[in-house]
Design a protein around this motif. Structure first.
Motif, mmCIF file in Angstrom:
data_model
loop_
_atom_site.group_PDB
_atom_site.id
_atom_site.type_symbol
_atom_site.label_atom_id
_atom_site.label_comp_id
_atom_site.label_asym_id
_atom_site.label_seq_id
_atom_site.Cartn_x
_atom_site.Cartn_y
_atom_site.Cartn_z
ATOM 1 N N LEU A 78 1.234 16.944 28.870
ATOM 2 C CA LEU A 78 0.380 18.034 29.328
ATOM 3 C C LEU A 78 -0.692 18.355 28.288
ATOM 4 O O LEU A 78 -1.872 18.521 28.621
ATOM 5 N N ARG A 79 -0.289 18.422 27.015
ATOM 6 C CA ARG A 79 -1.244 18.736 25.956
ATOM 7 C C ARG A 79 -2.303 17.650 25.800
ATOM 8 O O ARG A 79 -3.495 17.934 25.633
ATOM 9 N N VAL A 80 -1.866 16.411 25.837
ATOM 10 C CA VAL A 80 -2.808 15.296 25.705
ATOM 11 C C VAL A 80 -3.755 15.264 26.899
ATOM 12 O O VAL A 80 -4.951 14.975 26.749
ATOM 13 N N SER A 81 -3.262 15.572 28.076
ATOM 14 C CA SER A 81 -4.107 15.584 29.277
ATOM 15 C C SER A 81 -5.199 16.643 29.159
ATOM 16 O O SER A 81 -6.362 16.386 29.505
ATOM 17 N N ILE A 82 -4.840 17.834 28.674
ATOM 18 C CA ILE A 82 -5.835 18.895 28.486
ATOM 19 C C ILE A 82 -6.837 18.495 27.409
ATOM 20 O O ILE A 82 -8.045 18.742 27.527
ATOM 21 N N TRP A 83 -6.348 17.862 26.354
ATOM 22 C CA TRP A 83 -7.226 17.381 25.275
ATOM 23 C C TRP A 83 -8.225 16.360 25.818
ATOM 24 O O TRP A 83 -9.427 16.445 25.535
ATOM 25 N N ILE A 84 -7.754 15.418 26.615
ATOM 26 C CA ILE A 84 -8.637 14.425 27.225
ATOM 27 C C ILE A 84 -9.630 15.106 28.159
ATOM 28 O O ILE A 84 -10.836 14.803 28.154
ATOM 29 N N PHE A 124 -21.173 16.177 19.422
ATOM 30 C CA PHE A 124 -19.728 16.304 19.612
ATOM 31 C C PHE A 124 -19.096 14.936 19.859
ATOM 32 O O PHE A 124 -18.042 14.613 19.299
ATOM 33 N N ALA A 125 -19.748 14.126 20.705
ATOM 34 C CA ALA A 125 -19.233 12.787 20.981
ATOM 35 C C ALA A 125 -19.231 11.933 19.725
ATOM 36 O O ALA A 125 -18.276 11.180 19.469
ATOM 37 N N ALA A 126 -20.301 12.045 18.916
ATOM 38 C CA ALA A 126 -20.357 11.276 17.671
ATOM 39 C C ALA A 126 -19.242 11.687 16.720
ATOM 40 O O ALA A 126 -18.617 10.842 16.056
ATOM 41 N N GLY A 127 -18.972 12.997 16.644
ATOM 42 C CA GLY A 127 -17.888 13.470 15.790
ATOM 43 C C GLY A 127 -16.529 13.005 16.273
ATOM 44 O O GLY A 127 -15.673 12.610 15.473
ATOM 45 N N VAL A 128 -16.335 13.046 17.597
ATOM 46 C CA VAL A 128 -15.062 12.583 18.168
ATOM 47 C C VAL A 128 -14.853 11.099 17.874
ATOM 48 O O VAL A 128 -13.757 10.673 17.482
ATOM 49 N N LEU A 129 -15.903 10.297 18.059
ATOM 50 C CA LEU A 129 -15.792 8.866 17.778
ATOM 51 C C LEU A 129 -15.494 8.616 16.297
ATOM 52 O O LEU A 129 -14.711 7.721 15.953
ATOM 53 N N SER A 130 -16.116 9.405 15.423
ATOM 54 C CA SER A 130 -15.836 9.267 13.991
ATOM 55 C C SER A 130 -14.380 9.603 13.688
ATOM 56 O O SER A 130 -13.724 8.922 12.897
ATOM 57 N N GLY A 131 -13.888 10.670 14.326
ATOM 58 C CA GLY A 131 -12.490 11.034 14.125
ATOM 59 C C GLY A 131 -11.531 9.987 14.655
ATOM 60 O O GLY A 131 -10.495 9.707 14.040
ATOM 61 N N MET A 132 -11.883 9.359 15.779
ATOM 62 C CA MET A 132 -11.026 8.314 16.337
ATOM 63 C C MET A 132 -11.014 7.066 15.459
ATOM 64 O O MET A 132 -10.026 6.321 15.435
ATOM 65 N N VAL A 167 -9.233 14.472 15.323
ATOM 66 C CA VAL A 167 -10.373 14.086 16.149
ATOM 67 C C VAL A 167 -11.227 15.310 16.499
ATOM 68 O O VAL A 167 -12.462 15.272 16.403
ATOM 69 N N MET A 168 -10.592 16.418 16.890
ATOM 70 C CA MET A 168 -11.337 17.622 17.252
ATOM 71 C C MET A 168 -12.040 18.229 16.045
ATOM 72 O O MET A 168 -13.141 18.768 16.172
ATOM 73 N N ALA A 169 -11.419 18.130 14.864
ATOM 74 C CA ALA A 169 -12.054 18.654 13.650
ATOM 75 C C ALA A 169 -13.351 17.909 13.360
ATOM 76 O O ALA A 169 -14.367 18.525 13.014
ATOM 77 N N PHE A 170 -13.329 16.595 13.537
ATOM 78 C CA PHE A 170 -14.546 15.816 13.343
ATOM 79 C C PHE A 170 -15.599 16.196 14.378
ATOM 80 O O PHE A 170 -16.781 16.352 14.058
ATOM 81 N N GLY A 171 -15.163 16.325 15.645
ATOM 82 C CA GLY A 171 -16.111 16.656 16.703
ATOM 83 C C GLY A 171 -16.778 18.004 16.487
ATOM 84 O O GLY A 171 -18.008 18.129 16.597
ATOM 85 N N LEU A 172 -16.000 19.021 16.148
ATOM 86 C CA LEU A 172 -16.552 20.361 15.953
ATOM 87 C C LEU A 172 -17.402 20.446 14.686
ATOM 88 O O LEU A 172 -18.382 21.194 14.648
ATOM 89 N N SER A 173 -17.037 19.678 13.656
ATOM 90 C CA SER A 173 -17.816 19.723 12.415
ATOM 91 C C SER A 173 -19.237 19.218 12.630
ATOM 92 O O SER A 173 -20.173 19.678 11.984
#
Length: 258
Positions: A78-84, A124-132, A167-173
């Motif tokens: 459930l948590r991963v689904s909301i995150w996605i 945000f997408a660039a940060g998420v990709l960096s975190g991944m 991943v979210m920390a990178f995206g938000l930063s």
């Protein structure tokens, strides 16, 4: 006296209408994230394969995810689904922010907000990709400290939560510089105070990078800090150009008025 009575409702009603509009936009945003979470439910398996791939590539020691309660697997899904859902619907809830602000703006300001929304999604997408890209490195390095002939029984919720937060920390930063530019366009923060406090900005970038990067190696932290500093300086440059253009326009308007 009658003019005051006519003006008071005009001052109160817009506030109520804005609150209703805000509630409506929040509901639409949550509905969008909810629909995205449904898609995330079906994307759970491939996403979990990607998240757990670093563990599967470990050759020196075995690492297994452990579900320590009966409902842990369902709660994790459930948590991963909301995150996605939150990630894949980011253009939708960014649009809702624009739709809430836009009605009270002029045409040029609406264009600015639209640009901010688009750039925000890209950052945000660039940060998420960096975190991944950073997360597998973090898992590989941290698990390398396990002694030989040992096995890692990792709590699934702890491991996946660590991955999602990173991943979210990178995206938000990556959104922080755009917030500064937005404050500048709203007339709240000028480029001179931003540039004057660059030392504090550098310190905050390194502190955030140190917290967001669990790697013992200093290089990933340093690289992320320099990326954030570069984005900060870009925000200062954009604010400088905007302030110069605004001052020139105001000076021209005063000259024409005189």
């Amino acid at each position: 006296m009658s003019a005051r009575k006519r003006n008071n409702p005009e001052r109160i009603m817009p506030v109520r209408e804005h609150l209703r509009e805000l509630r409506r936009r929040l509901i639409w945003s949550l509905l969008g994230i909810g629909l995205g979470s449904i898609a995330g439910w079906y994307l759970y398996a491939p996403v979990m394969d990607y998240i757990t791939a670093p563990l599967n590539e470990i050759t020196k020691q075995e690492a297994l995810l452990n579900f320590d309660t009966i409902g842990a697997a369902f709660d994790l899904k459930l948590r991963v689904s909301i995150w996605i859902g939150t990630i894949i619907t980011s253009p939708w809830w960014v649009y809702q922010i624009f739709a809430f602000i836009a009605p009270g703006l002029k045409r040029r300001e609406k264009i600015h907000v639209l640009i901010f929304g688009f750039v925000g999604v890209v950052l945000f997408a660039a940060g998420v990709l960096s975190g991944m890209r950073m997360a597998p490195m973090a898992v590989d390095i941290l698990t390398s400290f396990n002694p030989e002939n040992s096995a890692s029984l990792l709590r699934a919720t702890t491991y996946v939560t660590f991955y999602m937060r990173l991943v979210m920390a990178f995206g938000l930063s990556f959104l922080a510089p755009e917030v500064l530019v937005a404050l500048n366009f709203l007339g709240i923060l000028g480029w001179k105070p931003m540039l004057r406090h660059w030392r504090w900005a550098v310190v905050l970038c390194f502190v955030f990078a140190a917290i967001a990067n669990p790697l013992p190696s200093p290089w990933p932290m340093t690289i992320q800090a320099f990326v954030l500093i570069g984005l900060y300086l870009l925000a200062v440059l954009i604010s400088l150009i905007h302030d110069k253009h605004r001052d020139k326009r105001q000076k021209k308007e005063r000259t024409n008025h005189d």
